[in-house]
Write an enzyme that holds these catalytic residues in place. Structure first.
Site, mmCIF file in Angstrom:
data_model
loop_
_atom_site.group_PDB
_atom_site.id
_atom_site.type_symbol
_atom_site.label_atom_id
_atom_site.label_comp_id
_atom_site.label_asym_id
_atom_site.label_seq_id
_atom_site.Cartn_x
_atom_site.Cartn_y
_atom_site.Cartn_z
ATOM 1 C CE1 TYR A 22 -74.833 -9.127 5.375
ATOM 2 C CE2 TYR A 22 -74.291 -7.036 5.793
ATOM 3 C CZ TYR A 22 -74.461 -8.033 4.990
ATOM 4 O OH TYR A 22 -74.799 -7.582 3.515
ATOM 5 C CG ASP A 69 -72.247 -2.895 3.055
ATOM 6 O OD1 ASP A 69 -72.439 -1.966 2.285
ATOM 7 O OD2 ASP A 69 -72.799 -4.014 2.939
ATOM 8 C CE1 TYR A 95 -79.060 -9.295 3.391
ATOM 9 C CE2 TYR A 95 -79.145 -7.679 1.635
ATOM 10 C CZ TYR A 95 -79.324 -8.972 2.171
ATOM 11 O OH TYR A 95 -79.591 -10.069 1.274
#
Lengths: 655, 655
Positions: A399, A314, A397
């Protein structure tokens, strides 16, 4: 892992965003973020070089860090040495340019066809248009009842390197289309069963893979629409600092309690902390020269074409526009937080201002820093922590990434995974009751999280680069292995002892966690002996983590090979920064930690860098739908033989 | 692990403490703590039985829990069924008495010579006097320059069971004397090299083991005397709840947000939570019938006689007077906490009131409960947690023990280890520079933490008993093993899948953590299938932990055998509560988890209990001196297929 719907629609707007009025001061330190005027200087230098091809895309503009010795020798007032490393893309050619910003000159220019640049938002945008105009795609969508293509968006993702001959030298991507009709949050709305192979360089559809119609799940995904209601009698709660914060911010330098450090926000790596030192008596002693996330690797575990190819690296693939996304006050950070904005370059290398990319605050949750009960008295002190927080958002996502500085000398690095899971639509409404993961079952490779909706199993691996400088740059790594020793005592047959193992070379320092073979990981300075006769040191203490289960020679695992060990130690090299290499997109795994360490270089009493892998396996659950509660993982750097006594012993009781 | 100096001096005072005016209400629920009047009833019943021998000591008085079916059938208004289990000691005989409190009658009386009762404060006190009058001890102390014995205290500790013939049938203890001159905190001030073997029953010195004079370390240990000073510019910080707390306390029942549970403070096990349920829509669903610490095991790792025998089984050996000790406001718990007092019996079984043994508060540290960034908007909610906190103090060590209830359905059980380390005095001032743990070095079995002071290596193992009742009492345990599957895809060679393994019997459920063989541990109710076709369940997620390195057939390890696996699952038995057995003192390891599970009983679709072992190895460091910063470890119970969606999705943004 794709960009979101509105981002895509707004991409053209962003390209013309107005000149920036903030982040406009000159760099005051060699490790500061690139400033607005510096981005413009880089742009001017490249434009004036006459080398910029027409239609070139600025895939990446990053500060090129000066070598450590230059930084450590630098003093306020000295000229600030500044370089930028730029990745430009034009029709399958990747250009690496190095610009001397202060000198306003192009230092080097290198054209490469052996590497793939990261994805850009513009690339998504263009491919969406191309795909939706392809007759075969139009036909395949029509077969599924879609004739109005306005609500349809087709996203192309890189597919990892799978050693397929047809990929050689090309930018192969796999697209799927989303039915965004009626929803804000388009996750879970992919039109499963239809994959489109595209050439990202030539901007054309190569192949349509129609595996049959699967109705798109209608599971409620619009988390924005859920009715919100506090539980009855919920009273307000907050972290209160009526007299304000105890930290000081001076440019990019933070001072707080016994800590001092710098930080910058990097488009690729997010928050990078530098020159972290801690006060001991009346002097500051160095702990970390630099610490940051280095890479992220998220392989999915489903053999279907469109899932087997989801092996996201990523940070290195998806950082265009900046990997960090804004934080929201009172959700992501408490009301006593201060916020920092940051710049990231657009497709033309021009700086775009992003607000609230980081927050800094003092945290107090009610825990003690230490305590002891003796003779009817309790001694102790409340725990106060300084948190530097950012959130890296890669499509679905989020984080939450923390650097937490504790007054006992600990640095806690924490990752909170939240956001949405990636799902596939399946014909079955629910599991068949035969248990999970049965062969041929709709949830063989995942878990139902809603009706007709299966969250697909996957892993998350994070590589953290920790350039430890314990009381100076020359450090060594010692693993203290706890090993059983048999006794001949009548009282006891066995104990364990801690046996030091000094790692002389990189391979000595490949560390794999095992409950049956525990070890303490110490970074010591063999040249600085403390008053108790031990070299000063810091210990890296892992928290809960995971190791990969894939074949090491599987294509994706060769790219995400940094996950093969929980700890690696390398000699410091200024350009060894990205654990999966500079260009993980469609990489063959020919750059990064696993490659560098093949040389098995010396790491004894020299400038060394630790690389910690934090990982977890993720089998989704209904409780992760439509958004996941934050799941935290962390590790700690803590002083071991660094101080002569507990740094918290002299703290007053009040936190 | 011994009692503190002042406690010892004050022991006679405590024996005559005034009648109590609090905790005086009758029990309102079968699982309530024993109340003042109940302790007196127990006392009266035993006295009136005519069976109490003269000089008898009440070693233990605990609520004898009713069987679960009786508790679950109980309704407010029903008579409260109450029994107490009492351990009495008289001259080597251990008496087990069961008292029906409501019926005011002695139900059973059993005299045993095959078990050893726990240590009492009075026993310490008596043995101190005996030892200091022994001519041999006086001589040995004189040799070391001690002629005034007022500042000398001699502490006797049990030594574990080491299969030595002379121990059979006797209460053998090993004493060492402390030079308390000039210090408050007497830890580290043991007179090393002088051990005294005593008979705890006969109250006499058996043997003096003089291994030579070692000067007592003078390392500064009086943490009370350290000058306290906040760092400059430190501003106040607190958790603020201007409108008060959101929880309600009704007797022993707590309601907060979506949670409801009961708790009591048990002299042996500390906080016991019961009948934990969580609201789902308009009904409460059960999660845990009971959860508590079950045992603590702390073996030291030094072959010297007085260290090899330090294999403390803390909860079961040292709970006389109550394992919990008071909390200090604003150090242990924030200013928004409320406190609970508790009772523990003295040597006569009479209740002594202890204030502030537990606190309850809402915690907010600034973290999000979930968040997602999409289309330039951030959705999310702040995380608020309910913390039930106690501190078990066993001599030098303080264990902060938390039950943390999170609104996403998670129950986080956390242990914060702090207090002081156990050290030995050595002649060498510091390490010889040759590295740690060299053969024959003063720090071979530990680490210098101060001059002439070595912290001795040891382990900490905690057993938590978790009587899971997921949506009812009949549960099963399923390990979902993540196993690699080879693929023949051109894109991918390997993935992992989650393979369910239903544990039919106890041995199936012995779980050992391994990064190469990961598994998810699910407690399911096979009789309640959720709307997605899965049985409802809760998952136990370990955090960082450790496994023992000792020989399984080493004496101490047979007693602390619960540490041999990280997870055990047993069928519910009302009297299987203590993981190392009822009487761990000098035990041969003939009771407890490792023994019960030999029967390999069925655990499928029945009432089951999970036992989680949390552990860590401890090599002390100077930063642990003279007090240790709190080191936290935790594990989580989290819903998995229990809810149909994320419980946090409907929470407003404000925490």
């Amino acid at each position: 892992m794709r960009f979101s719907r509105l981002t895509l629609l707004a991409a053209t707007l962003l390209m013309f965003s107005a000149p920036l009025r903030a982040q406009n001061t000159p760099a005051a330190h060699p490790l500061d973020s690139l400033k607005t005027q510096e981005y413009w200087t880089i742009y001017d230098v490249l434009r004036d070089s006459g080398k910029l091809p027409e239609g070139v895309i600025f895939s990446s503009v990053l500060l090129h860090e000066p070598p450590k010795d230059k930084v450590l020798a630098w003093k306020p007032g000295d000229p600030v040495f500044r370089e930028a490393e730029v990745i430009l893309t034009r029709k399958g050619v990747t250009i690496e340019a190095l610009v001397d910003i202060a000198g306003r000159r192009l230092e080097s220019w290198k054209e490469r066809s052996d590497v793939k640049p990261p994805i850009t938002e513009g690339e998504y945008f263009e491919l969406n248009e191309v795909i939706k105009k392809d007759p075969g795609v139009i036909e395949a969508l029509k077969k599924r009842g879609y004739t109005d293509l306005t609500p349809i968006l087709c996203f192309s993702d890189p597919v990892g390197y799978f050693a397929l001959p047809e990929m050689e030298g090309r930018r192969i991507m796999l697209a799927e289309c989303i039915d965004t009709h009626g929803v804000y949050s388009t996750w879970s709305r992919a039109i499963d069963g239809l994959q489109i192979e595209v050439d990202g360089t030539e901007k054309k559809v190569l192949k349509i893979i129609d595996q049959g119609v699967v109705p798109v799940t209608q599971a409620p995904v619009n988390y924005q629409d859920f009715p919100l209601a506090a539980y009855p009698n919920t009273t307000p709660i907050s972290v209160a600092q009526p007299l304000g914060a105890s930290f000081t911010v001076k440019g990019s330098e933070i001072s707080w309690q016994n800590w001092r450090f710098r930080f910058r926000l990097d488009p690729r790596l997010g928050a990078i902390v530098n020159l972290v030192s801690i006060r001991d008596g009346d002097r500051y002693r160095s702990v970390l020269y630099e610490g940051s996330l280095s890479e992220l690797y998220v392989p999915y575990m489903d053999p279907a074409l469109n899932w087997a190819t989801r092996v996201f690296v990523d940070a290195g693939e998806y950082y265009h526009g900046g990997i960090l996304k804004p934080l929201r006050a009172d959700v992501d950070c408490p009301s006593n937080a201060v916020y920092f904005s940051g710049l990231a370059p657009d497709d033309h290398g021009l700086p775009v201002l992003h607000s609230q990319l980081a927050c800094l605050y003092e945290s107090y949750s009610g825990d003690p820093a230490w305590r002891h009960y003796e003779d009817h008295e309790v001694g102790g002190s409340g725990a106060r922590v300084l948190v530097l927080r950012t959130a890296a958002v890669i499509g679905n996502y989020d984080y939450v990434l923390d650097w937490r500085f504790e007054r006992d000398g600990n640095i806690r690095v924490a990752v909170g995974a939240t956001g949405l899971i990636e799902t596939k639509s399946v014909k079955a409404k629910k599991a068949d009751g035969g248990g999970h993961s049965m062969a041929g079952a709709p949830d063989e490779f995942g878990h139902f999280v809603a009706e007709n909706t299966v969250g697909v199993n996957h892993d998350h691996f994070f590589s953290f680069r920790l350039d430890v400088d314990v009381d100076g740059t020359s450090n060594s790594f010692v693993a203290h292995r706890l090993v059983k020793r048999q006794l001949k005592n009548p009282e006891r047959k066995s104990i364990w002892v801690a046996e030091p193992f000094l790692a002389k070379t990189e391979k000595d320092a490949f560390m794999d966690l095992s409950l049956s073979k525990p070890a303490m990981w110490h970074f010591i300075n063999p040249n600085v002996i403390g008053p108790l006769g031990y070299p000063v040191g810091y210990e890296l203490m892992p928290g809960a983590t995971a190791a990969p289960l894939l074949d090491p020679d599987d294509g994706p695992q060769k790219v995400g090979a940094f996950s093969n060990h929980q700890l690696w130690v390398t000699p410091y090299k200024v350009d060894e920064r990205f654990a999966a290499g500079i260009y993980p997109t469609a990489s063959k795994g020919d750059d990064g930690l696993a490659i560098w360490t093949k040389a098995n270089r010396s790491i004894e009493n020299t400038d060394i860098v630790a690389w910690y892998t934090l990982g977890f396996h993720h089998v989704p659950r209904p409780e992760d739908w439509p958004v996941m509660p934050v799941m935290w993982h962390d590790f700690v750097l803590r002083p071991f033989d660094f101080f002569v006594q507990s740094p918290v012993i002299t703290l007053p009781a009040a936190p």
